[in-house]
Design a protein around this motif. Structure first.
Motif: not given
Lengths: 83, 138
Positions: A57-59, A61, B67-71, B73
């Motif tokens: 969920x850490x996007x 947006x 884009x709006x993908x979670x990566x 850290x």
């Protein structure tokens, strides 16, 4: 919930503008919140609402507006309720 | 050969305050164990070094363009070699994004002063190595 989110963003978001004047759908990054500040906001939200944001969920947006944060928190609460 | 570049600047005070406010939760969420070891002091952590590593992770995201993908850290790991230079090690979603975009040859440089830390990441783009991309003429 909106009021509490706004308070947490005021305290941790390091915005360059007055958050009380920001609409709930205003882009917080455009308002000066850095990626690093968004982490502080996330951790403070977790503390206050007793939730944990999973990695997925850490996007960008998910934290881009008060509305988006509220939606993410409601989703986390709903998921926690069915567990 | 095309290149991608990412740069980021981080306030050292912001990192220091995050450590003060959130402690281990902040540190463990963002940095790998080896990164924390590299930044450990006798009485805590070096905020300048941590800020430089955070800047490196953000600069890496600018290269990966998720884009709006979670990566997460921690999937972008900054590895310090004995002689002092740094390298980037990607895993999980970060490595997959790099592979999808045909990115390789990542190189990293960081710098810090008491107030700010910065990092630059570059990578080579070879579209011929990117899975799912149309074949290019030699």
């Amino acid at each position: 919930m909106t009021k509490e989110i706004r308070r947490i963003i005021t305290e941790y978001g390091r915005l360059s503008v007055d958050i009380t004047a920001l609409p709930v759908d205003a882009d917080l990054y455009q308002a000066g919140m850095t990626s690093h500040a968004s982490i502080d906001v996330m951790l403070a939200l977790e503390d206050h609402f007793d939730v944990e944001f999973p990695d997925g969920m850490l996007t960008r947006s998910a934290f881009e507006s008060i509305t988006a944060i509220e939606a993410a928190l409601l989703k986390l609460r709903a998921e926690a309720a069915v567990r | 050969m095309a290149m991608r570049v990412g740069i980021d600047l981080v306030s050292v005070d912001a990192v220091r305050q995050s450590i003060d406010e959130h402690g281990e939760r902040y540190l463990k969420r963002i940095y790998t164990d080896s990164e924390l070891d590299d930044c450990r002091l006798e009485d805590g952590f070096c905020a300048e070094r941590l800020a430089a590593r955070f800047a490196a992770k953000e600069a890496t995201l600018k290269v990966l363009r998720p884009q709006d993908e979670a990566v997460p850290w921690r999937m972008m790991k900054i590895v310090r070699h004995g002689a002092g230079w740094l390298e980037l090690e990607l895993s999980g979603r970060a490595a997959a994004l790099a592979a999808d975009a045909g990115l390789s040859g990542f190189a990293l440089s960081i710098s810090h002063e008491p107030g700010f830390a910065s990092a630059v990441v570059v990578a080579e783009v070879d579209l011929r190595n990117a899975p799912g991309r149309p074949m290019m003429d030699p």
